[in-house]
Scaffold this active site. Structure first.
Site, PDB file in Angstrom:
ATOM      1  N   CYS A 160       0.787  -1.232   0.000  1.00  0.00           N
ATOM      2  CA  CYS A 160       0.000   0.000   0.000  1.00  0.00           C
ATOM      3  C   CYS A 160       0.820   1.284   0.000  1.00  0.00           C
ATOM      4  O   CYS A 160       2.029   1.274  -0.093  1.00  0.00           O
ATOM      5  CB  CYS A 160      -0.996  -0.032   1.147  1.00  0.00           C
ATOM      6  SG  CYS A 160      -2.462  -1.021   0.745  1.00  0.00           S
ATOM      7  N   GLU A 508      -2.632  14.352   2.892  1.00  0.00           N
ATOM      8  CA  GLU A 508      -3.430  14.039   1.719  1.00  0.00           C
ATOM      9  C   GLU A 508      -4.835  14.593   1.928  1.00  0.00           C
ATOM     10  O   GLU A 508      -5.366  14.530   3.038  1.00  0.00           O
ATOM     11  CB  GLU A 508      -3.516  12.519   1.564  1.00  0.00           C
ATOM     12  CG  GLU A 508      -3.115  12.023   0.216  1.00  0.00           C
ATOM     13  CD  GLU A 508      -3.204  10.505   0.143  1.00  0.00           C
ATOM     14  OE1 GLU A 508      -2.264   9.926  -0.398  1.00  0.00           O
ATOM     15  OE2 GLU A 508      -4.191   9.921   0.615  1.00  0.00           O
ATOM     16  N   SER A 534      -4.507  12.229  -2.801  1.00  0.00           N
ATOM     17  CA  SER A 534      -4.492  10.786  -2.967  1.00  0.00           C
ATOM     18  C   SER A 534      -4.378  10.449  -4.440  1.00  0.00           C
ATOM     19  O   SER A 534      -4.807  11.209  -5.311  1.00  0.00           O
ATOM     20  CB  SER A 534      -5.778  10.191  -2.389  1.00  0.00           C
ATOM     21  OG  SER A 534      -5.939   8.853  -2.803  1.00  0.00           O
TER      22      SER A 534
END
Length: 652
Positions: A160, A508, A534
């Site tokens: 991730c 973000e 993002s």
């Protein structure tokens, strides 16, 4: 009472003080006892103490380092939750790789540096640790690698947004030591329902009456349709997997595999074999990660239309490898030269989930198109133990390619509609990925994923033009509240300041971009910020504005009602973001710059009160190392130089 033990459980207090210890003896010889460090010898004692067979303890020591999280029962159910699906199942990859290492006579070790979830921390103070975590995790991983002195090779397993770049940075620093990256794959999309990107907007849509409470509850439940892997869109997690393969540090067709499936597990076994082969032929990571490999990764990023967060991560990986860091001009040139070829969430034009890209052929299928156009350096070495040219020759005629594409077609999806031929991509208006606007609000530059601007608000000549009043916010909490209240309307320019590295750790702001994407008027609103976005963000979203507001950047001097003009040429990949007016008065870029220079900062501008000291330290260190435009790295020589100068100036 502190303890409420079962009175009938006599074994509770049957406490031994000694044990027989492992049976057998270590395979030592006189030379080992005379010349080995005591740590290497004691390491063997530790290994058999954990149950390893003594006679096999001298095999090649291989370290597997991963971001595994949670406690998973043998049947797959959770005993303790992880932070996200991306690190939940990768223990299965580790098990498969470990079995293969043992089968081949190696001795696998496993270490863990778990990672956070950017989706879970959106809109919270947890986001202040997101980007700084990457550097910290890479540092810890490097320390763990060095702390196993007998390791002969290193495998990284991660999935991730921050854990995967951190793992890549750690592997990049291996130098003469061989390494390989195993991507953790993707989660499946629900048969009916919303993807993991859209579902993060249920709060904003409910507040505007777009959806019911019942609908929000149902969609929120089913969006992550399988328990492992990264999100179903081409965000930072998926893009990082793609880039790892583009760099040559992951095996061919390993990015975006469906987590938990046999083809995903087999990848771990193949990677174990490949890593031992690299050790056998003497290829360290320095043979893989070269200037040419970094440029190939940038080309692949552009062809996929990947997350702008990789503008932070690719330079950091290059820095860790000791090769040249790409400049803004390098990015600009690559994005001018390289066509976008992939139709995938969130950029479209058809929002296929990432597993469809894998089935359409994934990274090697895209690379076949890029090779034909002469856009890749085919001489680079890969972890397959051969050149990229050889890898693609194999892929073109492989059974694997034929079978996965047939599988996608069997689901009614034409593979060439997911990964397009360049001519078809042009006909379907797939524009290049990234533009770097500048202007009196961003004198050091900014970033926009120009391919993600809604085509309906782009003029016929391919240029996005928007002039509107600034709505200035100094916290994301204020901004999302305004969106939910209906205070942001079509035509506005939402300006979020003080959210760069010094203010929040460069948070973000997907909470904002996703809300605007999925509200009817959102495509008529632009967003400008010194924070970042993002990878799943879409729309006219300009981030990474430099200098950041808290470093004296002019964006920090805007006020509500100031007119902001944005021009983004999606064909030429040039753009501007300028303060051009107040009320009925209009003025030039130069006049606007002069007015801003004479203004005081916005009265609400300050670092977030919840900013941790850890992140403040990270912000200072990366700032003297070149800041976000150099990948938010730690340049140790530069940091030491600044510290020495500071000590001298202070008379210390």
């Amino acid at each position: 009472m502190l303890f409420q033990a079962d009175k009938d459980d006599a074994s509770l207090y049957d406490i031994p003080t000694h044990a027989p210890g492992p049976q057998g003896s270590l395979p030592l010889n006189s030379e080992m006892l005379r010349s080995w460090p005591s740590g290497d010898l004691f390491g063997l004692t530790q290994s058999v103490g954990m149950g390893w067979e003594p006679k096999r303890v001298l095999g090649k020591h291989v370290l597997m380092i991963s971001t595994q999280g949670g406690i998973r029962n043998p049947d797959g159910t959770p005993e303790a939750l992880g932070y996200h699906t991306g690190h939940w199942e990768i223990g299965l990859l580790l098990e498969a790789a470990a079995r293969e290492f043992r089968k081949l006579g190696a001795v696998p070790y496993a270490a863990y540096v778990s990672d956070p979830c950017d989706g879970r921390s959106q809109g919270t103070a947890g986001m202040f640790d997101s980007l700084p975590y990457r550097n910290d995790a890479a540092l810890v991983m490097r320390r763990l690698i060095r702390s196993l002195p007998t390791r002969k090779a290193v495998m990284g397993v991660a999935t991730c947004d921050k854990g995967l770049p951190a793992t890549m940075m750690a592997l990049a620093s291996l130098g003469k030591l061989p390494g390989i990256l195993v991507p953790g794959g993707v989660t499946l999309a629900p048969e009916t329902g919303e993807d993991a990107g859209k579902v993060q907007t249920i709060g904003a849509r409910y507040a505007h009456g777009e959806i019911s409470l019942e609908y929000a509850a149902e969609m929120g439940c089913k969006a992550c349709a399988s328990p492992g892997g990264g999100c179903q869109f081409l965000g930072t997690a998926a893009t990082s997997q793609v880039v790892a393969e583009g760099l040559g540090m992951a095996l061919v067709h390993s990015a975006l595999a469906p987590s938990g499936q046999p083809i995903w597990t087999e990848m771990a076994r193949q990677s174990a074999r490949a890593l031992l082969n690299l050790q056998q032929i003497g290829w360290g990571m320095q043979e893989i990660l070269t200037d040419e490999a970094v440029r190939n990764a940038m080309v692949v990023h552009a062809a996929f239309g990947g997350s702008t967060n990789l503008l932070l991560h690719i330079p950091a990986i290059a820095h860790a490898a000791g090769v040249r860091l790409p400049t803004v001009e390098d990015w600009r040139q690559v994005n001018r030269d390289v066509p976008r070829l992939v139709s995938v969430l969130p950029n479209g034009p058809v929002d296929y989930p990432t597993v469809y890209v894998f089935l359409a052929g994934g990274v090697p299928e895209v690379m076949l198109h890029l090779r034909k156009r002469g856009l890749l350096d085919m001489r680079v070495k890969t972890v397959a133990g051969t050149t990229l040219d050889d890898v693609l020759d194999w892929w073109a005629d492989s059974e694997r390619r034929q079978r996965v594409r047939q599988q996608l077609a069997a689901h009614g999806i034409e593979p060439d509609d997911v990964i397009l031929h360049p001519d078809v991509a042009r006909q379907r208006n797939l524009t290049s990925t990234v533009t770097f606007p500048s202007g009196n609000l961003a004198p050091e530059g900014a970033v926009i994923k120009s391919t993600a601007i809604d085509i309906s608000v782009v003029d016929a000549d391919g240029v996005y033009r928007h002039t509107g009043p600034a709505r200035v916010f100094t916290s994301e909490r204020q901004a999302i509240a305004a969106i939910k209240r209906g205070d942001i309307v079509a035509g506005d320019v939402l300006v979020l300041i003080g959210r760069g590295p010094s203010g929040t750790g460069m948070e973000e702001t997907y909470q904002l971009t996703s809300a605007l994407k999925h509200l009817p008027f959102g495509k008529q609103v632009a967003l400008v910020t010194d924070a970042r976005f993002s990878g799943v963000s879409t729309g006219a979203c300009i981030g990474h504005v430099g200098p950041e507001a808290l470093a004296g950047g002019p964006i920090g001097k805007l006020r509500d009602g100031d007119l902001v003009e944005i021009v983004i040429d999606r064909n030429q990949l040039i753009g501007s973001v300028n303060f051009v007016g107040q009320g009925d008065r209009r003025f030039s870029e130069a006049e606007g710059a002069k007015i801003l220079a004479e203004r005081l900062p916005h009265p609400g501008l300050m670092r977030d009160e919840d900013l941790p000291d850890d992140t403040r330290l990270w912000a200072a260190l990366q700032d003297v190392s070149g800041g976000a435009w150099k990948g938010a790295i730690y340049d140790v020589d530069r940091i030491l130089e600044v510290l020495a100068a500071g000590k001298k100036a202070l008379g210390l």
